[in-house]
Design an enzyme around this catalytic site. Sequence first.
Site, PDB file in Angstrom:
ATOM      1  CE  LYS A 161      -8.368  -3.545  14.017  1.00  0.00           C
ATOM      2  NZ  LYS A 161      -7.295  -3.705  13.042  1.00  0.00           N
ATOM      3  CG  ASN A 187      -0.175  -0.114   2.505  1.00  0.00           C
ATOM      4  OD1 ASN A 187       0.558   0.789   2.867  1.00  0.00           O
ATOM      5  ND2 ASN A 187      -0.311  -1.249   3.201  1.00  0.00           N
TER       6      ASN A 187
HETATM    7  N1  CTP Z   1      -3.542  -3.559  11.998  1.00  0.00           N
HETATM    8  C1  CTP Z   1      -2.794  -4.616  12.446  1.00  0.00           C
HETATM    9  N2  CTP Z   1      -2.766  -5.786  11.748  1.00  0.00           N
HETATM   10  C2  CTP Z   1      -3.485  -5.932  10.626  1.00  0.00           C
HETATM   11  C3  CTP Z   1      -4.283  -4.858  10.147  1.00  0.00           C
HETATM   12  C4  CTP Z   1      -4.281  -3.688  10.861  1.00  0.00           C
HETATM   13  O1  CTP Z   1      -2.115  -4.479  13.473  1.00  0.00           O
HETATM   14  N3  CTP Z   1      -3.450  -7.079   9.954  1.00  0.00           N
HETATM   15  C5  CTP Z   1      -3.582  -2.318  12.786  1.00  0.00           C
HETATM   16  C6  CTP Z   1      -2.982  -1.120  12.090  1.00  0.00           C
HETATM   17  O2  CTP Z   1      -1.608  -0.972  12.414  1.00  0.00           O
HETATM   18  C7  CTP Z   1      -3.801   0.022  12.647  1.00  0.00           C
HETATM   19  C8  CTP Z   1      -5.152  -0.602  12.921  1.00  0.00           C
HETATM   20  O3  CTP Z   1      -4.933  -2.010  13.011  1.00  0.00           O
HETATM   21  O4  CTP Z   1      -3.282   0.504  13.880  1.00  0.00           O
HETATM   22  C9  CTP Z   1      -6.215  -0.352  11.885  1.00  0.00           C
HETATM   23  O5  CTP Z   1      -5.721  -0.616  10.604  1.00  0.00           O
HETATM   24  P1  CTP Z   1      -6.629  -0.357   9.325  1.00  0.00           P
HETATM   25  O6  CTP Z   1      -5.861  -0.809   8.117  1.00  0.00           O
HETATM   26  O7  CTP Z   1      -7.190   1.019   9.366  1.00  0.00           O
HETATM   27  O8  CTP Z   1      -7.855  -1.318   9.594  1.00  0.00           O
HETATM   28  P2  CTP Z   1      -8.127  -2.832   9.424  1.00  0.00           P
HETATM   29  O9  CTP Z   1      -8.263  -3.434  10.779  1.00  0.00           O
HETATM   30  O10 CTP Z   1      -7.113  -3.455   8.515  1.00  0.00           O
HETATM   31  O11 CTP Z   1      -9.573  -2.829   8.755  1.00  0.00           O
HETATM   32  P3  CTP Z   1     -10.034  -2.362   7.283  1.00  0.00           P
HETATM   33  O12 CTP Z   1      -8.838  -2.637   6.382  1.00  0.00           O
HETATM   34  O13 CTP Z   1     -11.200  -3.221   6.996  1.00  0.00           O
HETATM   35  O14 CTP Z   1     -10.379  -0.922   7.378  1.00  0.00           O
END
Ligand code: CTP
Length: 396
Positions: free
Chosen positions: A339, A208
């Site tokens: 979370k 990303n």
């Molecule tokens: N995060 C994580 N591990 C993952 C995905 C996300 O630790 N596999 C953590 C990120 O570092 C961030 C938070 O969760 O602090 C939210 O990440 P985000 O990408 O906004 O959300 P997701 O939980 O991945 O949900 P979505 O992609 O559906 O928005």
Amino acid sequence: MLQGKEIILGVTGGIAAYKAVELLRLLTKAGAGVHVIMTASATEFVTPLTFQTLSMNPVSTSLFNMISEREIGHISLADRADLFIIAPATANVIGKLANGIADDMLTTTVMATKAPVLVAPAMNVNMYQNPIYRENEAKLKRHGYRFVEPAKGMLACGWEGEGKLQEPQVIFEEAVAALTRQDLAGEHVLITAGPTREELDPVRFISNHSSGKMGYAIARAARRRGATVTLVTGPTCLAEPCGVETIQVVSAEEMRQAVMAAFPASTMIIKAAAVSDYRPVARAMAKIKKTAGTLTLELEKNPDILSELGQIKGEKVLIGFAAETDDLMGNAAKKLAAKNVDMIVANDIGAEGAGFNVDTNIVKLLFRDGSVEDVPLMGKQELADLLLDRAVKLKS
Ligand code: CTP
């Protein structure tokens, strides 16, 4: 960052004197007013004019023409200073300071100041290891002088070893830390930053746009405020922050392992990384060749590191980010609860001045008690300090 701070930069006669020019630039760019004092031998290496032009202040080189002024030059400089830096500091000047010798403008001003003194030594490796030098350094340390340990490398004298002046950026970071309230002393802050990469084959990956800037800014700020910092980072183009234990990872699984290993020692965890949610079910050993038809990739879920930490956080402060393009508040609130974190930094990545690859951000902070704080557009470094302020509050 150093706005309103008065710094005296003492430059002594070593070949590394030219690096003091770069240090001066970093200090003035950060907003500090800098007054340079050079020893006579320093002027053999770099001209006072260089320092004068860049500091926009007169450079002091001689004790006696200053004493003829109405104000006694070295005393007024010494009184005004918030910080005194000596870079490069030769074995000679360190020896003089350790033994109370004040026979030139630089040594008399150091002797007269009540400001913290930061010494960045530079000398030949044998001089650096000389027991007399070591005693002098130890004595100054006992009296509260701070030292920026020299680097190892090829020395100008041809020897290889310890004694090389630290890079200006490292000295600058120590200077900022010396002028910053150490309210995170005793804390161990674990930060994640950047994207992760999930490999499809030897040449391709899923990732990303995360630049890592936000996480790196938090790491830098936490270290300046006295914390021990571990930064677990995916691939970025950023330089590793000074004084921070930086662990480079590539995939989400590697990030998870590094985070779990650092978790027990940490007291605050800030998860700014943009972790890939999915990875290919299988990584091809050879390059995937194109065919006439379409290509379907089968992906499986990566571990959600933040959710795992939420289960085991105990008393630790846990902060997550939420990168959203729509329903910012709704999605962020869901992540806060699901979370089990203490605060979510909600980031509307579609908004101008926010999100990936820019130096600013606009966020909303969501807390467990339902309260929300609107944070206006600001630089990521400033925001980093604000987030750490909130982390300190959450701790108490
Ligand atoms: N995060 C994580 N591990 C993952 C995905 C996300 O630790 N596999 C953590 C990120 O570092 C961030 C938070 O969760 O602090 C939210 O990440 P985000 O990408 O906004 O959300 P997701 O939980 O991945 O949900 P979505 O992609 O559906 O928005």
